[in-house]
Design an enzyme around this catalytic site. Structure first.
Site, short mmCIF file in Angstrom:
data_model
loop_
_atom_site.label_atom_id
_atom_site.label_comp_id
_atom_site.label_asym_id
_atom_site.label_seq_id
_atom_site.Cartn_x
_atom_site.Cartn_y
_atom_site.Cartn_z
N LYS A 129 0.86 -1.14 0.01
CA LYS A 129 0.32 0.29 -0.14
C LYS A 129 0.95 1.31 -0.32
O LYS A 129 2.23 1.35 1.31
CB LYS A 129 -1.17 -0.50 1.51
N VAL A 130 0.55 2.11 -1.03
CA VAL A 130 1.29 2.93 -1.23
C VAL A 130 0.14 4.73 -0.82
O VAL A 130 -0.58 4.39 -1.90
CB VAL A 130 2.06 3.48 -2.27
#
Ligand code: E4P
Length: 218
Positions: free
Chosen positions: A83-84
């Site tokens: 997740k960014v």
């Protein structure tokens, strides 16, 4: 519609997974902080419970560090989805990780333009936050409607719309009406989906009437 569970609580995930309704899990640094446990260990454990994607969020905001963290997280298990944040650094890291075959969830999406960028960056999922928009008196669900419409115009975009920050069963139903691919739900909301007072009332009556028959099925 796929349901992900939005929690870092391993026991809750284990219990919900037993219902067969859990298609994946999302975590974020706030949810991990709540557990008081080691992040990598928690993600490892969750990945062993559910087969679907398990979102594990990078902590860095700077590009090189974020990329290194993403690569580290991707090594935990094949079902890790890195997740960014939806920043230019996050989008650049998303492109690189996607090219390396890693699933990426681009999070903290609050506008249709941002979602379009996540799609172009090769994200597996983009996470628009409906509840946090509602919190500031914007219709969170309008964002989902916009993204669904935009992505439908461009079949080359394979990114799935992951409705995040869902706070109620109404959010789930509205998102499903719009055709969003996934909703990530706090365990409480997933439980509430099965509840209806008329179900309870009807069941009480059936149980009472069945007792009157004096019969047994087995
Ligand atoms: C999930 O990916 C998000 O981090 C989460 O749904 C955010 O929810 P909140 O706005 O209730 O914190």
């Amino acid at each position: 519609m796929k349901f992900f569970v939005d929690t870092g609580d391993v026991q809750e995930i284990r219990d919900l997974a037993a219902t067969g309704m859990v298609d994946g899990v999302t975590t974020n640094p706030s949810l991990i902080a709540k557990t008081g446990r080691n992040f990598i260990e928690v993600v490892e454990e969750i990945c062993g419970i559910v087969e679907g994607p398990v979102s594990a969020e990078v902590a860095a905001t700077e590009h090189d560090q974020m990329l290194a963290e993403g690569r580290r997280l991707a090594k935990i298990a094949p079902n890790v989805c890195v997740k960014v944040p939806l920043t230019w650094n996050g989008l650049k890291v998303c492109r690189k990780l996607a090219d390396e075959g890693t699933k990426v969830n681009v999070t903290l999406c609050f506008s249709p333009g941002q979602a379009l960028l996540a799609g172009k960056a090769g994200a597996t999922f983009v996470s628009p936050f409906v509840g946090r928009l509602d919190d500031i008196a914007h219709e969170g669900m309008d964002l989902i409607a916009d993204i669904v419409t935009i992505f439908a115009n461009y079949p080359a975009i394979e990114t799935e719309i992951l409705v995040a920050s869902a706070r109620s069963t109404l959010h789930v139903v509205q998102a499903a009406r719009l055709g969003a691919h996934v909703a990530t739900l706090p365990p409480k909301v997933l439980h509430q989906l099965a509840m209806h007072p008329l179900t309870d009332k009807g069941l009480d009556a059936f149980v009472a009437d069945w007792k009157k028959t004096g019969q047994s099925i087995l």
